[in-house]
Each structure stands twice: as C-alpha cells, then as structure tokens.
Design an enzyme around this catalytic site. Structure first.
Site, short mmCIF file in Angstrom:
data_model
loop_
_atom_site.label_atom_id
_atom_site.label_comp_id
_atom_site.label_asym_id
_atom_site.label_seq_id
_atom_site.Cartn_x
_atom_site.Cartn_y
_atom_site.Cartn_z
CB CYS A 33 -0.98 0.09 1.27
SG CYS A 33 0.20 0.00 2.70
CG ASP A 35 0.11 3.03 4.50
OD1 ASP A 35 -0.10 3.68 3.49
OD2 ASP A 35 -0.86 2.49 5.02
CB CYS A 58 -4.30 2.49 6.89
SG CYS A 58 -3.53 0.97 7.57
CB CYS A 102 -1.85 -2.76 8.35
SG CYS A 102 -3.30 -2.70 6.84
FE1 FES Z 1 -1.36 0.18 4.42
FE2 FES Z 1 -2.63 -0.42 6.31
S1 FES Z 1 -3.33 -0.26 4.47
S2 FES Z 1 -0.48 -0.43 6.21
FE1 FES Z 2 -2.39 2.83 3.50
FE2 FES Z 2 -4.50 1.89 3.48
S1 FES Z 2 -3.29 1.95 1.98
S2 FES Z 2 -4.31 3.68 4.33
#
Ligand code: FES
Ligand code: FES
Length: 132
Positions: A33, A35, A58, A102
């Site tokens: 994602c 993050d 997230c 995550c």
């Molecule tokens: Fe990216 Fe949760 S969706 S760490």
């Molecule tokens: Fe990181 Fe879920 S992709 S917020």
C-alpha cells in the site's frame, strides 16, 4: 469491523514521536500500500528503555505500531525480536483479514531498528540470523 482496542490505539496512539540520539532506528515500507513506519529505540544494558514511532499509514498500521511499542517497552532486545505481527494483532483483539498486512509493518520496523542497533554497536544478538 474493528475491535475497541484497535479503535483506542488508533484514536490515542501511544509513544508517538522521535527519540533524539536513538540507539536504533528502523524504517520500513509496506509494498502492498505504500505506507511507511519509522521506529526509534533507546537501549540500555540490552533493555529497551524507550520507544517511539511515526507512521504514515492507515488506521490499522497506526494501531499496530502503537501496540507494538507497548509490547516491547522494557523488554530485552532478544525478546523484542520475537515480536510477531500475529501477536500484535492478537493483543488488539484481532484485525480484519484484509488488514493483517498492515500489522507486518510494526514487526518489520522493530526488527530493522534492532538490526540498526546491532550494526552500530557491532554486537551479535541471538535470533538476528533469522532476520532478513
Ligand atoms: Fe497500508 Fe494498512 S493499508 S499499512
Ligand atoms: Fe495505507 Fe490503507 S493503503 S491507508
């Protein structure tokens, strides 16, 4: 969908911030994602005396980061290395299946900070062999 503990750690994350002159810093990104999470460790006599984190991500990433910092605080580096994303998710009373990835961020960031600490001090830590 989210447990009360996940909501609590998301709304009131523990140990947010940075540590100046940290003994170990770990930064990891989630390939799924994008993050990112950064974790700072203060280590004295092999014990994690302080830990702070910053997560750009997230709610589940923030909640798992927060819980992970509480779980390793006061532990030895060897114990902290054994922290798994599964244990963190369980401590939060579970995460939705689509959000399990995550929690990997927290486990990896802790490991990467301990690797950084071991490298900086040129020390061997039991259990580090298994770490990528
Ligand atoms: Fe990216 Fe949760 S969706 S760490
Ligand atoms: Fe990181 Fe879920 S992709 S917020």
């Amino acid at each position: 969908m989210y447990s009360e503990k996940v909501m609590d750690h998301f709304m009131n994350p523990r140990n947010v911030g940075e540590i100046e002159n940290a003994d170990g810093i770990g930064e990891v990104g989630n390939a799924k994602c994008g993050d990112i999470m950064k974790i700072y460790l203060k280590i004295e006599d092999n014990i994690i005396k302080d830990v702070k984190f910053k997560t750009f991500g997230c709610g589940s990433a923030i909640a798992t980061s927060s819980m992970a910092t509480e779980m390793i605080m006061g532990k030895s580096v060897e114990e902290a290395l054994k922290l798994t994303n599964k244990a963190v998710a369980e401590a939060l009373d579970g995460l939705p299946a689509v959000k399990m990835h995550c929690s990997v961020l927290a486990e990896q960031a802790v490991k990467s900070a301990i690797i950084d600490y071991a490298k900086k001090n040129n020390i061997h830590i039991d259990g580090l062999e298994d770490v990528k």
